[in-house]
Scaffold this motif. Structure first.
Motif, mmCIF file in Angstrom:
data_model
loop_
_atom_site.group_PDB
_atom_site.id
_atom_site.type_symbol
_atom_site.label_atom_id
_atom_site.label_comp_id
_atom_site.label_asym_id
_atom_site.label_seq_id
_atom_site.Cartn_x
_atom_site.Cartn_y
_atom_site.Cartn_z
ATOM 1 N N MET A 296 0.810 -1.199 0.000
ATOM 2 C CA MET A 296 0.000 0.000 0.000
ATOM 3 C C MET A 296 0.853 1.263 0.000
ATOM 4 O O MET A 296 0.325 2.334 -0.206
ATOM 5 N N LYS A 297 2.127 1.103 0.212
ATOM 6 C CA LYS A 297 2.964 2.299 0.292
ATOM 7 C C LYS A 297 3.095 2.995 -1.059
ATOM 8 O O LYS A 297 3.147 4.221 -1.130
ATOM 9 N N ASN A 298 3.146 2.206 -2.143
ATOM 10 C CA ASN A 298 3.228 2.820 -3.468
ATOM 11 C C ASN A 298 1.973 3.630 -3.765
ATOM 12 O O ASN A 298 2.049 4.748 -4.300
ATOM 13 N N GLU A 299 0.830 3.073 -3.439
ATOM 14 C CA GLU A 299 -0.418 3.782 -3.661
ATOM 15 C C GLU A 299 -0.499 5.039 -2.801
ATOM 16 O O GLU A 299 -0.991 6.085 -3.242
ATOM 17 N N PRO B 112 1.009 -6.636 6.356
ATOM 18 C CA PRO B 112 2.446 -6.856 6.199
ATOM 19 C C PRO B 112 2.912 -6.377 4.823
ATOM 20 O O PRO B 112 2.103 -6.117 3.927
ATOM 21 N N ASP B 113 4.222 -6.295 4.677
ATOM 22 C CA ASP B 113 4.770 -5.846 3.395
ATOM 23 C C ASP B 113 4.400 -6.801 2.279
ATOM 24 O O ASP B 113 4.562 -8.015 2.392
ATOM 25 N N ARG B 114 3.909 -6.246 1.194
ATOM 26 C CA ARG B 114 3.607 -7.034 0.014
ATOM 27 C C ARG B 114 4.858 -7.120 -0.842
ATOM 28 O O ARG B 114 5.759 -6.280 -0.731
ATOM 29 N N PRO B 115 4.958 -8.121 -1.719
ATOM 30 C CA PRO B 115 6.146 -8.219 -2.577
ATOM 31 C C PRO B 115 6.349 -6.975 -3.439
ATOM 32 O O PRO B 115 7.483 -6.566 -3.684
ATOM 33 N N GLU B 116 5.265 -6.347 -3.883
ATOM 34 C CA GLU B 116 5.417 -5.166 -4.722
ATOM 35 C C GLU B 116 5.831 -3.928 -3.933
ATOM 36 O O GLU B 116 6.208 -2.920 -4.516
ATOM 37 N N ASP B 117 5.764 -3.999 -2.605
ATOM 38 C CA ASP B 117 6.219 -2.886 -1.785
ATOM 39 C C ASP B 117 7.706 -2.973 -1.459
ATOM 40 O O ASP B 117 8.295 -1.986 -1.022
ATOM 41 N N ARG B 118 8.295 -4.131 -1.639
ATOM 42 C CA ARG B 118 9.713 -4.320 -1.330
ATOM 43 C C ARG B 118 10.551 -4.243 -2.597
ATOM 44 O O ARG B 118 10.125 -4.658 -3.675
ATOM 45 N N SER B 119 11.759 -3.728 -2.484
ATOM 46 C CA SER B 119 12.636 -3.642 -3.653
ATOM 47 C C SER B 119 13.218 -5.007 -4.026
ATOM 48 O O SER B 119 13.597 -5.218 -5.174
ATOM 49 N N ASP B 120 13.276 -5.949 -3.073
ATOM 50 C CA ASP B 120 13.804 -7.276 -3.376
ATOM 51 C C ASP B 120 12.695 -8.298 -3.615
ATOM 52 O O ASP B 120 12.939 -9.498 -3.638
ATOM 53 N N GLY B 121 11.455 -7.849 -3.797
ATOM 54 C CA GLY B 121 10.321 -8.749 -3.995
ATOM 55 C C GLY B 121 10.382 -9.439 -5.348
ATOM 56 O O GLY B 121 10.752 -8.851 -6.358
ATOM 57 N N GLU B 122 10.006 -10.705 -5.371
ATOM 58 C CA GLU B 122 9.970 -11.496 -6.597
ATOM 59 C C GLU B 122 8.526 -11.649 -7.068
ATOM 60 O O GLU B 122 7.589 -11.634 -6.272
ATOM 61 N N ILE B 123 8.365 -11.851 -8.362
ATOM 62 C CA ILE B 123 7.032 -12.029 -8.931
ATOM 63 C C ILE B 123 6.374 -13.274 -8.373
ATOM 64 O O ILE B 123 5.175 -13.298 -8.097
ATOM 65 N N ALA B 124 7.148 -14.325 -8.171
ATOM 66 C CA ALA B 124 6.595 -15.585 -7.685
ATOM 67 C C ALA B 124 6.016 -15.464 -6.276
ATOM 68 O O ALA B 124 5.141 -16.243 -5.893
ATOM 69 N N GLU B 125 6.466 -14.489 -5.498
ATOM 70 C CA GLU B 125 5.938 -14.305 -4.146
ATOM 71 C C GLU B 125 4.487 -13.836 -4.157
ATOM 72 O O GLU B 125 3.766 -14.040 -3.193
ATOM 73 N N GLY B 126 4.065 -13.217 -5.231
ATOM 74 C CA GLY B 126 2.695 -12.727 -5.329
ATOM 75 C C GLY B 126 1.739 -13.745 -5.928
ATOM 76 O O GLY B 126 0.579 -13.444 -6.167
ATOM 77 N N ALA B 127 2.222 -14.967 -6.174
ATOM 78 C CA ALA B 127 1.382 -15.992 -6.787
ATOM 79 C C ALA B 127 0.346 -16.484 -5.791
ATOM 80 O O ALA B 127 0.508 -16.370 -4.582
ATOM 81 N N GLY B 128 -0.691 -17.057 -6.311
ATOM 82 C CA GLY B 128 -1.745 -17.606 -5.467
ATOM 83 C C GLY B 128 -3.082 -17.020 -5.823
ATOM 84 O O GLY B 128 -3.229 -16.260 -6.785
ATOM 85 N N GLU B 129 -4.074 -17.368 -5.052
ATOM 86 C CA GLU B 129 -5.425 -16.898 -5.320
ATOM 87 C C GLU B 129 -5.534 -15.412 -4.979
ATOM 88 O O GLU B 129 -5.159 -14.979 -3.900
ATOM 89 N N LEU B 130 -6.060 -14.659 -5.917
ATOM 90 C CA LEU B 130 -6.191 -13.224 -5.732
ATOM 91 C C LEU B 130 -7.585 -12.813 -5.295
ATOM 92 O O LEU B 130 -7.791 -11.702 -4.859
#
Length: 131
Positions: free
Chosen positions: A1-4, A57-75
């Motif tokens: 949410m920090k980017n938003e 908690p921090d989402r993968p898109e909020d972290r600079s070291d976040g990977e795309i695979a960390e955001g996988a799963g049911e949305l």
């Protein structure tokens, strides 16, 4: 949410700076009021996003070291096609026309609108999409 949050905060700062400039250059009270209301909307939305950003908690898109695979799963649940919004819109059209042409047409629109709204609300409780 920090980017938003930062995006909305920058928009709010922009509108804070532009509102008095617009007022001085044009003297238009309507546009100035709209810009001030937009500024207040950015403040409210920024406040909400700041509160939510602290609670999750921090989402993968909020972290600079976040990977795309960390955001996988049911949305979430995304419903399939539905005819009920069309029926609700048609009933609303009949209600509006009923205000213009006669209260009897308004009553018919309210009855059909109520049925359409109940159908839309309970469409996932029966049929092939029941869950």
């Amino acid at each position: 949410m920090k980017n938003e949050l930062w995006t909305i905060a920058f928009c709010g700062v922009f509108f804070v700076l532009i509102s008095p400039v617009y007022w001085i250059l044009t003297g238009d009270p309507t546009g100035t009021t709209a810009l001030i209301m937009t500024t207040l909307l950015c403040v409210v939305l920024g406040f909400y996003l700041a509160i939510v950003a602290r609670q999750i908690p921090d989402r993968p898109e909020d972290r600079s070291d976040g990977e795309i695979a960390e955001g996988a799963g049911e949305l979430g649940f995304f419903p399939p096609y539905s005819w009920w919004p069309l029926y609700c819109a048609l009933a609303f059209g009949v209600v509006v026309l009923g205000i213009i042409f006669g209260w009897w047409l308004f009553a018919i629109g309210v009855v059909f609108g109520g049925a359409a709204l109940v159908g839309w609300t309970f469409e996932y409780y029966r049929g092939i999409h029941a869950h």
